[in-house]
Design a protein around this motif. Structure first.
Motif, short mmCIF file in Angstrom:
data_model
loop_
_atom_site.label_atom_id
_atom_site.label_comp_id
_atom_site.label_asym_id
_atom_site.label_seq_id
_atom_site.Cartn_x
_atom_site.Cartn_y
_atom_site.Cartn_z
N THR A 1 -40.50 -27.77 1.90
CA THR A 1 -41.58 -27.94 0.68
C THR A 1 -40.98 -27.64 -0.58
N HIS A 2 -41.44 -27.93 -1.59
CA HIS A 2 -41.84 -28.22 -3.21
C HIS A 2 -42.51 -27.49 -3.65
N TYR A 3 -43.79 -27.59 -3.00
CA TYR A 3 -44.60 -26.89 -3.44
C TYR A 3 -45.01 -25.79 -3.00
N GLY B 1 -35.66 -25.65 -2.07
CA GLY B 1 -34.73 -25.96 -2.59
C GLY B 1 -35.05 -27.90 -3.60
N PRO B 2 -33.72 -28.25 -4.64
CA PRO B 2 -33.71 -29.33 -5.66
C PRO B 2 -33.69 -30.28 -4.48
N ASN B 3 -33.82 -31.72 -4.88
CA ASN B 3 -33.89 -32.80 -4.22
C ASN B 3 -31.83 -32.73 -3.61
N GLY B 4 -32.54 -33.20 -2.74
CA GLY B 4 -30.53 -34.07 -2.31
C GLY B 4 -29.42 -32.30 -1.91
N SER B 5 -30.55 -31.36 -1.85
CA SER B 5 -29.63 -30.84 -1.75
C SER B 5 -29.56 -29.48 0.17
N GLY B 6 -30.02 -31.11 0.93
CA GLY B 6 -29.50 -31.11 2.38
C GLY B 6 -30.46 -30.70 2.98
N LYS B 7 -31.84 -30.89 2.49
CA LYS B 7 -33.26 -29.79 3.44
C LYS B 7 -33.87 -30.79 4.75
N SER B 8 -33.49 -32.12 4.07
CA SER B 8 -33.51 -32.97 5.30
C SER B 8 -33.07 -33.09 6.27
N THR B 9 -31.75 -33.26 5.76
CA THR B 9 -30.74 -33.49 6.42
C THR B 9 -30.37 -31.98 7.61
N GLU C 1 -27.50 -38.53 15.25
CA GLU C 1 -26.36 -39.05 15.72
C GLU C 1 -25.92 -39.68 14.42
N GLU C 2 -26.44 -40.09 12.98
CA GLU C 2 -26.49 -40.30 12.05
C GLU C 2 -25.33 -39.35 11.49
N PHE C 3 -25.41 -37.59 11.71
CA PHE C 3 -24.70 -36.46 11.53
C PHE C 3 -23.69 -36.17 12.03
N GLU C 4 -23.00 -36.06 11.67
CA GLU C 4 -21.64 -35.09 12.37
C GLU C 4 -21.91 -33.49 12.49
N ASP D 1 -41.49 -31.91 7.88
CA ASP D 1 -40.45 -31.76 6.67
C ASP D 1 -41.42 -32.63 5.67
N GLU D 2 -41.27 -31.77 4.31
CA GLU D 2 -42.73 -31.93 3.04
C GLU D 2 -44.00 -32.89 3.36
N THR D 3 -44.65 -32.53 4.84
CA THR D 3 -45.77 -32.86 5.85
C THR D 3 -46.57 -32.78 3.99
N SER E 1 -21.77 -33.41 8.64
CA SER E 1 -20.97 -34.43 7.70
C SER E 1 -22.07 -35.92 7.69
N VAL E 2 -21.69 -36.65 6.80
CA VAL E 2 -21.82 -38.00 7.15
C VAL E 2 -21.35 -39.01 6.94
N ASP E 3 -21.16 -39.99 7.08
CA ASP E 3 -19.68 -40.74 6.45
C ASP E 3 -18.14 -39.77 5.57
N GLY E 4 -18.00 -39.15 6.56
CA GLY E 4 -17.15 -38.10 5.96
C GLY E 4 -17.57 -37.35 4.92
N LYS E 5 -18.72 -37.57 4.35
CA LYS E 5 -19.24 -37.16 3.26
C LYS E 5 -20.19 -35.44 3.43
N GLU E 6 -19.59 -34.08 3.45
CA GLU E 6 -19.89 -33.23 4.32
C GLU E 6 -21.66 -32.09 3.29
N ILE E 7 -22.71 -31.95 3.91
CA ILE E 7 -23.58 -31.78 3.30
C ILE E 7 -24.35 -31.21 3.48
N LEU E 8 -24.38 -29.95 4.29
CA LEU E 8 -24.37 -28.87 5.14
C LEU E 8 -22.74 -28.39 4.63
N PHE F 1 -42.09 -36.24 10.28
CA PHE F 1 -40.66 -36.53 9.27
C PHE F 1 -41.56 -36.97 8.16
N GLN F 2 -40.36 -36.83 6.70
CA GLN F 2 -40.22 -36.73 5.40
C GLN F 2 -40.64 -38.27 5.13
N TYR F 3 -40.58 -39.62 6.58
CA TYR F 3 -40.80 -40.86 5.73
C TYR F 3 -40.87 -41.38 7.55
N1 LIG Z 1 -26.92 -41.50 5.52
C1 LIG Z 1 -26.44 -41.27 5.05
N2 LIG Z 1 -25.56 -41.42 3.96
C2 LIG Z 1 -24.98 -40.74 2.92
N3 LIG Z 1 -25.65 -39.60 1.78
C3 LIG Z 1 -26.47 -39.58 2.91
C4 LIG Z 1 -27.23 -39.43 3.57
N4 LIG Z 1 -27.91 -38.87 4.28
C5 LIG Z 1 -28.23 -38.03 3.49
N5 LIG Z 1 -27.31 -38.27 2.71
C6 LIG Z 1 -27.13 -37.76 1.45
O1 LIG Z 1 -27.12 -35.93 1.57
C7 LIG Z 1 -27.66 -35.48 0.97
C8 LIG Z 1 -28.73 -34.28 0.59
O2 LIG Z 1 -29.52 -35.31 1.43
P1 LIG Z 1 -31.51 -34.62 1.86
O3 LIG Z 1 -32.24 -36.09 2.79
O4 LIG Z 1 -31.41 -33.54 3.18
O5 LIG Z 1 -31.91 -34.03 0.63
P2 LIG Z 1 -33.35 -33.37 0.67
O6 LIG Z 1 -32.78 -31.66 0.52
O7 LIG Z 1 -34.22 -33.70 1.92
O8 LIG Z 1 -34.23 -33.91 -0.47
P3 LIG Z 1 -35.55 -34.08 -0.95
O9 LIG Z 1 -35.62 -32.82 -1.68
O10 LIG Z 1 -35.11 -35.20 -2.35
O11 LIG Z 1 -35.82 -34.71 0.17
C9 LIG Z 1 -28.32 -36.25 -0.26
O12 LIG Z 1 -27.46 -35.85 -1.55
C10 LIG Z 1 -28.31 -38.16 0.24
O13 LIG Z 1 -27.88 -38.95 -0.35
#
Ligand SMILES: Nc1ncnc2c1ncn2[C@@H]1O[C@H](COP(=O)(O)OP(=O)(O)OP(=O)(O)O)[C@@H](O)[C@H]1O
Ligand SMILES: [Mg+2]
Lengths: 250, 481
Positions: free
Chosen positions: A202-204, A34-42, A51-54, A170-172, A10-17, A84-86
């Motif tokens: 990747t998306h494609y 997987g769709p945008n925001g699904s957690g791939k980059s995380t 370290e940002e992610f706990e 990551d989305e190279t 999680s990040v800032d208490g919000k669970e992402i994985l 890196f994606q970015y």
């Molecule tokens: N530092 C952060 N603080 C708050 N939310 C975060 C943080 N990093 C990621 N998130 C949230 O976690 C979720 C997953 O993000 P992530 O970047 O892993 O998605 P993704 O699957 O890589 O998406 P995309 O296909 O758009 O690259 C998103 O909702 C994002 O907003």
């Protein structure tokens, strides 16, 4: 090579994985879609140790070793590489100087001397040629003013220089033009061996035409909701993600 | 006749003074406090001619009338000028001291900077081994210089040997009454360097490269006078990358540069005085006045890397008097922990078609404060003057500060002035990117800082640049936890 068990982050208490399980063996190529925001980059960042992610539950194991206590640079020394994606800009630091520092730091960690200048030069020349990178490019500040595609190609150049065990891309493919995609994919294929592994995000489908995956996974809302062979990617291309979202709501 | 080891050592020690650049004064320290008698005594001690004594006395009179300036963005307890001893002979090597007696932390730092054992010993006042390379090196170079007619000696020696030059130029760029610290320096200056490059001569080496370490103990009131005659060129290096833990808290140096028609002076400084402890205690106050004057088509270039001192107050400046003259200022100032720096430059455009460039890079970490203060002045008859200024600040952490105070005064409409300023922070993302490539955080910071400072580092002579890079790295160690 890599084993991920019930990983929660999680990040800032919000669970992402929310409980990821994944095993990648040496010699394999896995794709994560997987769709945008699904957690791939995380997921990629957590494997690399950002370290940002706990990590609240579960574990990441590389070659039998739990990475829990390893700093990001230690994971890199153990052979984890993230394209890196970015990619980040570092003004005033040339690509060459950055690579030299990275390589020598990894060598230092392994108790080796700095790489000799002529050896480094040879390596740079060889890898730049493979990825068709103009050498003038290597004296420019890292990623500063690079086009989107140039940044991505530069990431793969760094991968080629560092020869990692586990490469996470990551989305190279996004941002690369058709020719560049082919060059980069060929580069990745050349670096592939039975001793290393690749995780493609990747998306494609078009990237997977070049780098053919052994397994494809779909990540949705922090969980892997479906896994399959390379045909799964084709199916996704055709149908999108909606059918999966409806199918799995465990 | 065979020498004993002891005799040989003695002989070499005295030779060092013979060829070195210090006057050999017997070891003695004056009582604390400052008054006319002390000023006269200093002058006498140095066997100065009467005109010099009078000049010092005049300076003292001016200083007494002045008050310490308060406009700089620094806060410190003002030194008690009556609690300082204004004369102490250069320290001689202590024959009983060895490197084992030296603070191991300091030795560790020397090692990192790649300072040789002999040099370490000199810095720490440890008697040096019998083989003294520097003696022969100094002799060879002095010969090369004198063949070209170049004079390079201590200012004390110059006052005696070349009074006509000193008399003509001392105080001509930084007058005694210029500011509080300059007036004080003029009254009590201890020693320093003098250099004269004759007409049309290109000085064949970086001056002071080979004597840099020796200068470490020059004292708290240093005075430098450098004259480049018509069409000549000189590159001068000042300071030392080795950390000098000087016991003198107050340093007030004056540097005057004179570039006559078509001459060029490149003046590079690395300053690394003791910055004080992590808690902000101790450390050197560095109040320096540096100024150069350019005649027709002349050029003066100041390059500085400032990492030391608790409080720094320093504005190397150029008076662009002659038409087509050029002034440049390239600076890196690093502050960490509780350090405070207020530095910058003044570019005074008097002549026509004069040009100036200012590149200032400030790096602040810890709880430090880093200010850039610059003045660009275009006089009414300075047609077509041009200035370009760029001030970049890099912050590390949330507790430090960076400030920019650019002053611009234009009295001629044809002037072209450009000013750019940026402030950036070392980002978590940059650090993670480096870490991911196997570069640990400390090294990553060094890399980013070097990249940030590159335009200025590139202006330094080669070997100085390498040392300066290492110095930046060491100065910022432990700045990100
Ligand atoms: N530092 C952060 N603080 C708050 N939310 C975060 C943080 N990093 C990621 N998130 C949230 O976690 C979720 C997953 O993000 P992530 O970047 O892993 O998605 P993704 O699957 O890589 O998406 P995309 O296909 O758009 O690259 C998103 O909702 C994002 O907003
Ligand atoms: Mg992503």
């Amino acid at each position: 090579m890599l084993k991920i068990n019930n990983l929660h982050a999680s990040v800032d208490g919000k669970e992402i994985l929310k409980g990821i399980n994944l095993e990648i063996k040496a010699g394999e190529v896995h794709a994560i879609m997987g769709p945008n925001g699904s957690g791939k980059s995380t997921l990629a960042s957590v494997i690399a140790g950002k370290e940002e992610f706990e990590v609240t539950e579960g574990e990441v194991i590389l070659e039998g070793e739990n990475l829990e206590d390893s700093a990001p640079e230690e994971r890199a020394h153990k052979g984890v590489f993230l394209s890196f994606q970015y990619p980040v800009e570092i003004p005033g630091v040339s690509v060459t100087n950055f690579m030299k520092t990275a390589i020598n730091e990894s060598r230092k960690a392994r108790g080796l001397e700095d790489m000799k200048a002529n050896e480094m030069l040879k390596l740079i020349r060889e890898k730049a040629e493979m990825l068709e990178i103009d050498r003038k490019f290597l004296s420019r500040s890292l990623n500063e003013g690079f086009s989107g595609g140039e940044k991505k190609r530069n990431e793969i150049f760094q991968m080629a220089m560092l020869e990692p065990k586990l490469a996470i891309l990551d989305e190279t493919d996004s941002g690369l033009d058709i020719d560049a995609l082919r060059i980069v994919a060929n580069g990745v294929n050349k670096l592939k061996s039975k001793d290393n592994a690749v995780l493609l995000i990747t998306h494609y489908q078009r990237l997977l035409d070049y780098i053919v995956p052994d397994f494809v996974h779909v990540l949705h809302n922090g969980r892997i909701v479906k896994s399959g062979g390379k045909e799964l990617a084709l199916e996704l291309e055709e149908k999108g993600y909606d059918w999966l979202k409806n199918e799995v709501t465990v | 006749m065979a020498y004993t080891e002891e005799e040989l050592k003695k002989e070499l020690e005295t030779k060092e003074y013979e060829y070195g650049f210090y006057t050999d004064i017997e070891s003695e320290t004056f009582p604390i406090g400052l008054n006319e008698e002390i000023v006269i005594a200093i002058s006498k001690k140095k066997e100065e001619p009467e005109w010099m004594t009078l000049w010092r006395l005049e300076s003292f009179k001016i200083w007494k009338e002045m008050t310490e300036p308060e406009w700089a963005n620094v806060h410190y307890t003002k030194p008690d000028f009556q609690a300082i001893s204004y004369y102490s002979a250069p320290k001689k090597a202590d024959p009983n001291k060895t490197l084992d007696d030296v603070d191991p932390q300091l030795l560790e730092m020397y090692k990192k900077l790649g300072i040789s054992v002999d040099e370490q010993k000199k810095l720490q006042n440890v008697a040096v081994d019998i083989v003294m390379d520097s003696v022969s090196v100094a002799t060879t170079f002095k010969k090369t210089l004198s063949e070209k007619g170049i004079i390079f000696c201590s200012i004390s020696e110059a006052i005696k040997e070349h009074p006509e030059l000193v008399k003509k130029y001392i105080g001509s760029v930084v007058p005694q009454k210029d500011n509080y610290y300059a007036a004080l320096n003029s009254a009590v200056f201890s020693d320093g360097s003098f250099c004269y490059i004759p007409k049309g001569v290109r000085c064949p080496m970086e001056l002071s490269t080979y004597f840099r370490i020796n200068q470490a103990g020059t004292g708290q009131f240093e005075r430098t006078l450098l004259i480049a005659d018509e069409g000549s060129y000189v590159s001068y290096l000042e300071g030392c990358t080795a950390p000098s833990r000087d016991e003198n808290q107050l340093h007030a140096a004056v540097v005057e540069l004179i570039a006559l028609d078509d001459a060029e002076i490149k003046y590079s400084t690395v300053q690394n005085w003791f910055p004080g402890g992590k808690d902000g205690k101790g450390g050197v106050y560095n109040f320096v006045t540096k100024r150069g004057i350019c005649e027709k088509n002349a050029k003066i270039s100041w390059t500085q890397v400032e990492t030391g001192s608790a409080v720094t107050w320093k504005y190397p400046s150029c008076i662009l008097k002659g038409d087509n003259s050029i002034g440049e200022f390239y600076s890196i100032a690093v502050t960490n922990n509780y350090q405070q720096a207020d530095t910058g430059t003044k570019m005074i455009h008097l002549g026509k078609n004069t040009r100036s460039t200012i590149i200032s890079k400030g790096i602040s970490a810890g709880k430090s404060q880093n200010s850039y203060r610059g003045l660009v002045q275009i006089a009414s008859r300075a047609d077509n003057a041009r200035n370009f200024s760029q001030c970049d600040s890099l912050l590390m952490g949330n507790e430090c500060g960076a400030h920019t105070f650019p002053y611009i005064e234009v009295k001629n409409k044809s002037a072209q002035i450009e000013h750019e300023a940026t402030t950036s922070k070392i980002g978590e993302d940059q650090l993670f990117y480096c870490n991911q490539r196997g570069i640990p955080t400390e090294k990553a910071i060094a890399l980013i800082v070097n990249g940030f400072s590159k335009e200025v580092l590139n202006k330094l002579p080669m070997e100085f640049a390498v040392e300066a890079q290492k110095l930046l790295e060491i100065s910022l160690e432990g700045s990100v936890g």
